[in-house]
Scaffold this active site. Structure first.
Site, mmCIF file in Angstrom:
data_model
loop_
_atom_site.group_PDB
_atom_site.id
_atom_site.type_symbol
_atom_site.label_atom_id
_atom_site.label_comp_id
_atom_site.label_asym_id
_atom_site.label_seq_id
_atom_site.Cartn_x
_atom_site.Cartn_y
_atom_site.Cartn_z
ATOM 1 N N ARG A 18 11.747 29.131 -1.201
ATOM 2 C CA ARG A 18 11.605 28.721 -2.599
ATOM 3 C C ARG A 18 11.136 27.269 -2.745
ATOM 4 N NH1 ARG A 18 17.256 30.447 -4.803
ATOM 5 N NH2 ARG A 18 17.741 30.635 -2.586
ATOM 6 N N SER A 407 -10.884 -24.006 -6.447
ATOM 7 C CA SER A 407 -11.020 -22.694 -7.078
ATOM 8 C C SER A 407 -12.305 -22.014 -6.651
ATOM 9 C CB SER A 407 -11.027 -22.850 -8.599
ATOM 10 O OG SER A 407 -9.765 -23.271 -9.022
ATOM 11 N N ALA A 425 -14.641 -26.795 -5.408
ATOM 12 C CA ALA A 425 -14.607 -25.526 -6.142
ATOM 13 C C ALA A 425 -15.941 -24.807 -5.974
ATOM 14 C CB ALA A 425 -14.334 -25.797 -7.611
#
Ligand code: UD1
Ligand code: CA
Length: 455
Positions: A18, A407, A425
């Site tokens: 089952r 960044s 950056a």
């Protein structure tokens, strides 16, 4: 409790039709732990260190799970619970003492209940002891038939029961403790059920009574402990019962669970007191969490180590480590072998894989750090990417202590940024930047004066 040996058998050969699964039933998980492991654990804590596991259906998978640390017996054809125990008899040593028998599909049985059965067998001298419980809905279970004097006469399976017997609510949760010698002599005498052709283990109880032996019942009061799992819905229900037990245990040990209904914590997870778990949080595997932490909401953690006073907010961690005072999120993705040092700050949309980040470093926004060693007190600017993969091989990036990565820096690995070095950056850094230096890797800005006025 006794000097007599106490052995164990766990029945786990059935197919579990089952469940509609290619995985054997007893390997399905309840709160992240395969059912068979839960039953084995309960037996071991009761002092039965090496229960014999009867395997059959899906036996290769079963042997992979338990074969290396436990004795196993094979039942080639599933001809009933009694037949399964017959297959294990040769693995039980001697004739002395007792044998506890449990089913691998009743995953929540408690050590204390097993101990109660053993205690009852020892103190009463009964040939057979079984647990019973009064079920709100007895459908599907074997019913306990008692004599006029209240003693247990036998067990009738649902399929074989009369209407009156089906009305009985005291059921057989399938946990037994037999005198080993009695089991060894009576089990081979059990005849197959005329209705199903199966050899029922439960018939041993009747045979004990017929041969003048004593049967004792340990009446239990926690129905939830004996929830059997025969289909996936019962699996969900057993998992829910177990989940609430885990949460309650943690709460009682000093962990705040803000919303038990939406919190999922695995059975093997450890959490120290004074940590708070916020809603919609899943903590799985062998995760270990220290004290004073705040975890969640909406967080998923697996196999990770979190030290004290850590804050994890709406994040995903897999095999990661966070040292004390560090924090991550929202939406941090800490993948295998990400290791954050003390007081590291990891912010939104930052993915870290196989990298160590030194104490006090910040990686606050939109960054991928892979195969890297980052020193302490460094600052990694928004949009930094370590290009660790060239399509064939992975390469490492090293970033020194106190470095400042500007960044939108692209660090093409293998590459090293020295201690206290900076990158401008927007740089694409393809060569090492020495300590205390600035690396600029971008085209120079040119302004065309008045250009914008042309139109
Ligand atoms: C059994 C009991 C029933 C009890 C119920 C509790 C018998 C005859 N019936 O019924 O009284 O109320 O458990 O959950 O014992 N297994 C084998 N080999 C087999 C058959 C089963 O190893 O040939 C194992 C299964 O894997 C399972 C366990 O035994 O772990 C129980 O088998 P299952 O078929 O689920 O028995 P129930 O019908 O639930
Ligand atoms: Ca069952």
């Amino acid at each position: 409790m006794t000097d007599l040996p106490i052995q164990g058998v766990i029945l786990a050969a059935g197919e579990g039709k089952r469940m509609k699964s290619s995985l054997p039933k007893c390997l399905h998980q309840v709160c992240g732990v395969p059912m068979i492991r839960l039953v084995v654990g309960a037996m071991q804590r009761a002092g039965i260190h090496a229960p014999v596991v009867v395997v059959g259906h899906g036996r290769d998978n079963m042997l992979e799970e338990v074969g290396s640390d436990l004795p196993t017996a094979v039942q080639d054809e599933q001809r009933g619970t009694g037949h399964a125990v017959l297959c294990a008899l040769d693995s039980l040593v001697g004739d002395e003492g007792f044998v506890v028998i449990a089913c691998g599909d009743v995953p929540l049985i408690q050590t204390e209940t097993i101990e109660a059965l053993i205690g009852c067998a020892i103190h009463t001298g009964a040939e057979g002891v079984l647990a019973t419980v009064v079920a709100a809905d007895p459908t599907g279970y074997g019913r306990i038939v008692r004599d006029r004097d209240g003693s247990v006469k036998g067990i009738v399976e649902q399929k074989d029961a009369t209407d009156t017997e089906r009305d009985i609510c005291e059921i057989n949760p399938a946990l037994y403790c037999f005198k080993l010698s009695v089991l060894k002599s009576l089990l081979p005498q059990v005849q197959p059920s005329p209705a199903t052709g199966e050899i029922y283990l439960t018939e041993v109880i009747r045979l004990i009574r017929e041969s003048g032996g004593a049967v004792q019942a340990v009446v239990c009061d926690d129905e939830g402990e004996f929830q059997g799992v025969n289909d996936r819905w019962q699996l969900s229900q057993a998992a829910n019962t177990f989940r609430m037990k885990i949460l309650r245990r943690l709460a009682e040990s000093g962990v705040t669970i803000v919303d038990p209904d939406s919190t999922f914590i695995g059975g093997d997870v450890e959490i120290a007191p004074d940590t708070m778990i916020l809603p919609m949080t899943v903590i799985d595997g062998f995760s270990k969490i220290g004290s004073g932490c705040s975890i969640g909401p909406s967080t998923w953690i697996k196999d990770s180590v979190i030290h004290d006073n850590v804050r994890i907010f709406m994040s995903h961690l897999d095999q990661a480590e966070m040292e004390s005072g560090s924090r991550c999120g929202p939406f941090a993705n800490l993948r295998p072998e990400a290791k954050l040092g003390k007081k590291v700050k990891v912010g939104n949309f930052v993915e870290i894989k196989k990298s160590s980040i030194g104490a006090g470093t910040s990686i606050s926004h939109l960054t991928y750090i892979g195969d890297s060693q980052v020193g302490s007190d460094a600052n990694i600017g928004a949009g930094t990417i370590t290009c660790n993969y060239d399509g064939y091989l992975k390469h490492t990036t090293e970033i020194g202590d106190g470095a400042f990565v500007g960044s939108n820096t692209t660090l093409v690995a293998p590459v090293k940024i020295g201690d206290r070095a900076m990158t401008a950056a927007g740089s694409v850094i393809t060569g090492d930047v020495p300590a205390d230096s600035l690396g600029i890797g971008r085209s120079k800005q040119e302004n065309k004066e008045e250009w914008a006025k042309i139109w």
